[in-house]
Scaffold this active site. Structure first.
Site, PDB file in Angstrom:
ATOM      1  N   SER A  29       0.787  -1.239   0.000  1.00  7.97           N
ATOM      2  CA  SER A  29       0.000   0.000   0.000  1.00  7.97           C
ATOM      3  C   SER A  29       0.811   1.278   0.000  1.00  7.97           C
ATOM      4  CB  SER A  29      -0.952   0.029   1.189  1.00  7.97           C
ATOM      5  OG  SER A  29      -1.974  -0.839   0.940  1.00  7.97           O
ATOM      6  N   ASP A  63      -6.624  -0.198   3.429  1.00  8.31           N
ATOM      7  CA  ASP A  63      -5.255   0.313   3.335  1.00  8.31           C
ATOM      8  C   ASP A  63      -5.126   1.688   3.990  1.00  8.31           C
ATOM      9  OD1 ASP A  63      -5.074  -1.942   1.864  1.00  8.31           O
ATOM     10  OD2 ASP A  63      -4.725  -0.962  -0.058  1.00  8.31           O
ATOM     11  N   GLU A  92      -8.567   7.568  -4.527  1.00 12.14           N
ATOM     12  CA  GLU A  92      -8.214   6.383  -5.302  1.00 12.14           C
ATOM     13  C   GLU A  92      -9.377   5.975  -6.228  1.00 12.14           C
ATOM     14  OE1 GLU A  92      -5.318   4.512  -3.467  1.00 12.14           O
ATOM     15  OE2 GLU A  92      -5.428   2.618  -4.525  1.00 12.14           O
TER      16      GLU A  92
HETATM   17  C1  GLA Z   1      -6.091  -3.586  -2.125  1.00  9.03           C
HETATM   18  C2  GLA Z   1      -7.198  -2.597  -1.759  1.00  9.03           C
HETATM   19  C3  GLA Z   1      -7.813  -2.929  -0.405  1.00  9.03           C
HETATM   20  C4  GLA Z   1      -8.218  -4.388  -0.318  1.00  9.03           C
HETATM   21  C5  GLA Z   1      -7.072  -5.297  -0.796  1.00  9.03           C
HETATM   22  C6  GLA Z   1      -7.499  -6.733  -0.883  1.00  9.03           C
HETATM   23  O1  GLA Z   1      -5.005  -3.454  -1.272  1.00  9.03           O
HETATM   24  O2  GLA Z   1      -6.699  -1.286  -1.748  1.00  9.03           O
HETATM   25  O3  GLA Z   1      -8.910  -2.088  -0.155  1.00  9.03           O
HETATM   26  O4  GLA Z   1      -9.392  -4.647  -1.022  1.00  9.03           O
HETATM   27  O5  GLA Z   1      -6.590  -4.912  -2.067  1.00  9.03           O
HETATM   28  O6  GLA Z   1      -7.800  -7.226   0.366  1.00  9.03           O
END
Ligand code: GLA
Length: 371
Positions: free
Chosen positions: A111, A157, A145
């Protein structure tokens, strides 16, 4: 306090378990880590001018606060997205210069994008005394986002980046947004991330498709169970009753989400009762489900998980994050970490012709001012 400049750090995240559950109103178990974005923001005295430099990639970008729109792709969209979403909720601020960098690996499933969004949202809130609370900043970052980057991500995230606490994992109920910190003590075990160093470009398009598939599953389930709002409300037994009415891929997607929610709760119990072996078992189950039912894994991730299967010193391993690349997260005996890294690195290189990158991350606080 009146200031002219702030420096903010905002971490990346790991997720112990609970993948693709957040946008289905389910549960997740993430934590913020010691890899972070750092953003310095300074008022520049202008009304509308924003000048940003991205030090890691040595690029700059400028725009006017009263006239900007998304570009095809790039870090610029995260910046403009946050600015736009803050404006949308009525925040009032003037021109600024920004400089950001950091060490969250891009495309590593940790992230980096949430870290960047949260650092900017938090920094602007402090610098211009916008008076927003953390939830508003989390939501703003998530919406940036959605609307500027084009990924309809869940809340995990940005939540983890903003709310992380040292040595604690967080159980978040993505429906009520209630959360609880849990101590994360693995005894003789620790976490090890292995970054595949691939980030297949399916990631964003397939992500949004999965979200739509879950929604179409819910529509079918609602015919039999009208009170169901989304997959969070669906038990395994309810799903079984509807499976014959669903296209195969839809029922598999729903199956993953329903079972993954159960696994998050089971994993939280396992953690609190110190049942580390059970936690590992749940991680393996999560991977198989993401690979076969949700179909968001890739050969590189599957290969790394497979390498662990006959190692009795590894209790669990699974892909982490959205999928199609990024890291595996492994639960491994501390004594064996170095030798396993060596073993996995060599095998991975022989198999794919390029290197993996190992990370031994520590769990740290969420977004904070450092100056
Ligand atoms: C990405 C998204 C999150 C989540 C994950 C999967 O990181 O940003 O919101 O959905 O994928 O768990």
């Amino acid at each position: 306090m009146k200031r002219n400049s702030v420096i903010v750090q905002s971490p990346g995240r790991i997720n112990i378990i609970g993948e693709h559950t957040d946008y289905n109103d389910g549960y997740v178990l993430p934590a913020a880590i010691d890899k972070k974005a750092i953003f310095k923001i300074t008022k520049n005295g202008s009304e509308n001018r924003v000048n940003i430099s991205a030090t890691n990639v040595n690029e700059t970008y400028s725009f006017e606060l009263n006239n900007f729109k998304p570009i095809t792709s790039g870090w610029q969209n995260y910046i403009m997205g946050v600015v736009k979403e803050l404006q949308n909720i009525g925040a009032n601020f003037s021109g600024f210069d920004g400089e950001f960098g950091g060490n969250v690996p891009i495309g590593g499933g940790m992230s980096s994008s949430a870290a960047l969004e949260c650092s900017l949202a938090f920094g602007l809130n402090e610098l211009f005394n916008l008076g927003l609370d953390k939830w508003q900043l989390i939501k703003t970052s998530q919406m940036a986002e959605h609307n500027f980057v084009g990924i309809k991500c869940g809340i995990m995230d940005q939540f983890a980046s903003m709310m992380g606490k040292k040595n604690k994992v967080m159980l978040l109920d993505c429906r009520s947004l209630k959360f609880k910190y849990f101590p994360f003590d693995l005894g003789n075990y620790q976490l090890l991330l292995l970054n595949t160093n691939v980030s297949h470009n399916l990631a964003s398009s397939e992500y949004n498709i999965r979200r739509e598939e879950c929604e179409s599953g819910v529509k079918i389930i609602q015919k039999r169970f009208p009170t169901v709002k989304n997959l969070r409300d669906v038990s395994f037994q309810m799903l079984q009753q509807c499976t014959s009415e669903m296209p195969k891929n839809i029922s598999r997607r729903c199956h993953h989400v329903v079972m993954e929610n159960n696994r998050v709760l089971a994993a939280t119990d396992a953690l609190t009762q110190n049942k580390i072996h059970l936690l590992g078992e749940l991680m393996y189950q999560s991977h198989v489900s993401l690979q076969k039912d949700y179909e968001v894994s890739c050969p590189e991730l599957d290969y790394l998980v497979k390498l662990t299967l006959d190692k009795e010193y590894i209790l669990g391993s699974r892909m982490m994050g959205g999928g199609f690349g990024g890291c595996t997260i492994n639960l491994i005996d501390k004594k064996e970490v170095n030798s396993f890294i060596e073993f996995a690195s060599e095998n991975y290189r022989n198999q794919f012709g390029f290197d993996l990158t190992p990370y031994q991350v520590a769990i740290r606080n969420g977004t904070e001012l450092i100056e």
